[in-house]
Design a protein around this motif. Structure first.
Motif, mmCIF file in Angstrom:
data_model
loop_
_atom_site.group_PDB
_atom_site.id
_atom_site.type_symbol
_atom_site.label_atom_id
_atom_site.label_comp_id
_atom_site.label_asym_id
_atom_site.label_seq_id
_atom_site.Cartn_x
_atom_site.Cartn_y
_atom_site.Cartn_z
ATOM 1 N N GLU A 86 0.202 2.343 15.242
ATOM 2 C CA GLU A 86 1.029 2.943 15.738
ATOM 3 C C GLU A 86 2.458 3.674 14.947
ATOM 4 O O GLU A 86 2.832 4.819 15.019
ATOM 5 N N THR A 87 2.767 2.723 14.239
ATOM 6 C CA THR A 87 4.045 3.116 13.246
ATOM 7 C C THR A 87 3.493 4.119 12.147
ATOM 8 O O THR A 87 4.231 4.976 12.071
ATOM 9 N N VAL A 88 2.413 3.760 11.627
ATOM 10 C CA VAL A 88 1.831 4.650 10.511
ATOM 11 C C VAL A 88 1.540 6.054 11.114
ATOM 12 O O VAL A 88 1.860 7.270 10.515
ATOM 13 N N VAL A 89 0.775 6.093 12.067
ATOM 14 C CA VAL A 89 0.561 7.375 12.924
ATOM 15 C C VAL A 89 2.063 8.151 13.242
ATOM 16 O O VAL A 89 2.000 9.292 12.859
ATOM 17 N N ASN A 90 3.004 7.293 13.485
ATOM 18 C CA ASN A 90 4.112 8.255 13.822
ATOM 19 C C ASN A 90 4.798 8.717 12.582
ATOM 20 O O ASN A 90 5.236 9.931 12.324
ATOM 21 N N PRO A 123 12.467 13.131 26.924
ATOM 22 C CA PRO A 123 10.966 12.807 26.815
ATOM 23 C C PRO A 123 10.164 13.979 26.779
ATOM 24 O O PRO A 123 10.283 14.840 27.658
ATOM 25 N N ARG A 124 8.853 13.615 26.292
ATOM 26 C CA ARG A 124 7.773 14.706 26.527
ATOM 27 C C ARG A 124 6.787 14.062 27.080
ATOM 28 O O ARG A 124 6.235 12.972 26.861
ATOM 29 N N PRO A 125 6.058 14.696 28.218
ATOM 30 C CA PRO A 125 5.167 14.272 29.082
ATOM 31 C C PRO A 125 3.820 13.767 28.264
ATOM 32 O O PRO A 125 3.549 14.493 27.137
ATOM 33 N N GLY A 126 3.225 12.635 28.335
ATOM 34 C CA GLY A 126 2.201 12.237 27.438
ATOM 35 C C GLY A 126 2.479 11.651 26.143
ATOM 36 O O GLY A 126 1.734 11.229 25.465
ATOM 37 N N HIS A 127 4.000 11.701 25.704
ATOM 38 C CA HIS A 127 4.232 11.166 24.278
ATOM 39 C C HIS A 127 5.265 10.202 24.602
ATOM 40 O O HIS A 127 5.893 9.764 25.554
ATOM 41 N N GLY A 128 5.698 9.365 23.391
ATOM 42 C CA GLY A 128 6.831 8.662 23.144
ATOM 43 C C GLY A 128 6.304 7.023 23.668
ATOM 44 O O GLY A 128 7.100 6.224 23.881
ATOM 45 N N PHE A 129 4.932 6.959 23.530
ATOM 46 C CA PHE A 129 4.607 5.339 23.794
ATOM 47 C C PHE A 129 4.586 4.547 22.537
ATOM 48 O O PHE A 129 4.500 3.362 22.613
ATOM 49 N N GLY A 130 4.474 5.188 21.268
ATOM 50 C CA GLY A 130 4.011 4.344 20.191
ATOM 51 C C GLY A 130 5.084 3.499 19.836
ATOM 52 O O GLY A 130 4.640 2.270 19.781
ATOM 53 N N LEU A 131 6.543 3.686 20.013
ATOM 54 C CA LEU A 131 7.441 2.729 19.509
ATOM 55 C C LEU A 131 7.450 1.784 20.818
ATOM 56 O O LEU A 131 7.872 0.328 20.479
ATOM 57 N N LEU A 163 0.873 -1.119 0.029
ATOM 58 C CA LEU A 163 -0.233 -0.155 -0.040
ATOM 59 C C LEU A 163 1.009 1.158 0.107
ATOM 60 O O LEU A 163 1.987 1.429 0.722
ATOM 61 N N ASN A 164 0.503 2.142 -0.874
ATOM 62 C CA ASN A 164 1.304 3.545 -0.711
ATOM 63 C C ASN A 164 0.111 4.813 -0.879
ATOM 64 O O ASN A 164 -0.842 4.536 -1.331
ATOM 65 N N CYS A 165 0.394 5.766 -0.259
ATOM 66 C CA CYS A 165 -0.568 6.832 0.066
ATOM 67 C C CYS A 165 0.187 7.843 0.729
ATOM 68 O O CYS A 165 1.248 7.780 1.391
ATOM 69 N N SER A 166 -0.642 8.931 0.747
ATOM 70 C CA SER A 166 -0.040 10.445 1.102
ATOM 71 C C SER A 166 0.232 10.067 2.522
ATOM 72 O O SER A 166 -0.716 9.495 3.220
ATOM 73 N N ALA A 167 0.855 10.791 3.362
ATOM 74 C CA ALA A 167 1.146 10.496 4.805
ATOM 75 C C ALA A 167 0.055 11.683 5.368
ATOM 76 O O ALA A 167 0.838 12.836 6.053
ATOM 77 N N MET A 168 -0.934 11.527 5.202
ATOM 78 C CA MET A 168 -1.991 12.671 5.826
ATOM 79 C C MET A 168 -2.675 11.640 6.943
ATOM 80 O O MET A 168 -2.979 10.764 6.685
ATOM 81 N N PRO A 169 -3.271 12.660 8.074
ATOM 82 C CA PRO A 169 -4.091 11.955 8.881
ATOM 83 C C PRO A 169 -5.098 11.405 8.445
ATOM 84 O O PRO A 169 -5.623 9.934 9.041
#
Length: 138
Positions: free
Chosen positions: A48-52, A97-105, A9-15
């Motif tokens: 999670e990876t795609v959202v990153n 680290p940023r509070p509330g971030h960094g859990f995806g990986l 699959l290929n597409c633009s990296a848009m939300p």
């Protein structure tokens, strides 16, 4: 599953592209008859990876001209499922680290059997391997 099956699959990296990518991967996993619980874990990690990618890889590019994200899933009989997420953007190395971030990986690493990240000047390639049996089964 018999033989080899591949989804690319290929597409633009848009939300607004994250959900269709997830649905397409989900359909692929159902088509190759992956256990529903295992498929949900795979969809979580890949999502999670795609959202990153969408949130971070192309931060320097105007949202109207965002880069691309590619998802490649490869299933072969008696092998772990391999899913690659590839972009042409920059990998974000967080030193503070940023509070509330960094859990995806961390989530991805907790779900996948193996995760490797190749980040260079041409983009980032995340390779994930997933066992196809449910570890909760006896």
């Amino acid at each position: 599953m018999t033989g080899r099956c591949e989804l690319r699959l290929n597409c633009s990296a848009m939300p607004d592209r994250a959900k269709p990518l997830r649905h397409a991967l989900g359909a692929f996993l159902r088509a190759i008859e992956i256990d529903a619980d295992v498929a949900m874990d795979i969809l979580t990690a890949v999502g999670e990876t795609v959202v990153n990618v969408i949130e971070h890889a192309y931060g320097h590019v105007a949202r109207s001209s965002s880069g691309l994200v590619e998802v490649v899933a490869l299933a072969e009989k008696a092998q772990p499922l391999r899913v690659d997420v590839i972009d042409g953007g920059a990998f974000v190395h967080r030193r503070v680290p940023r509070p509330g971030h960094g859990f995806g990986l961390r989530i991805v690493r907790a779900i996948a059997r193996d995760v490797s990240i190749d980040a260079n000047d041409t983009g980032t390639h995340v390779k994930m391997l997933f066992d196809l049996s449910d570890p909760r089964d006896p």
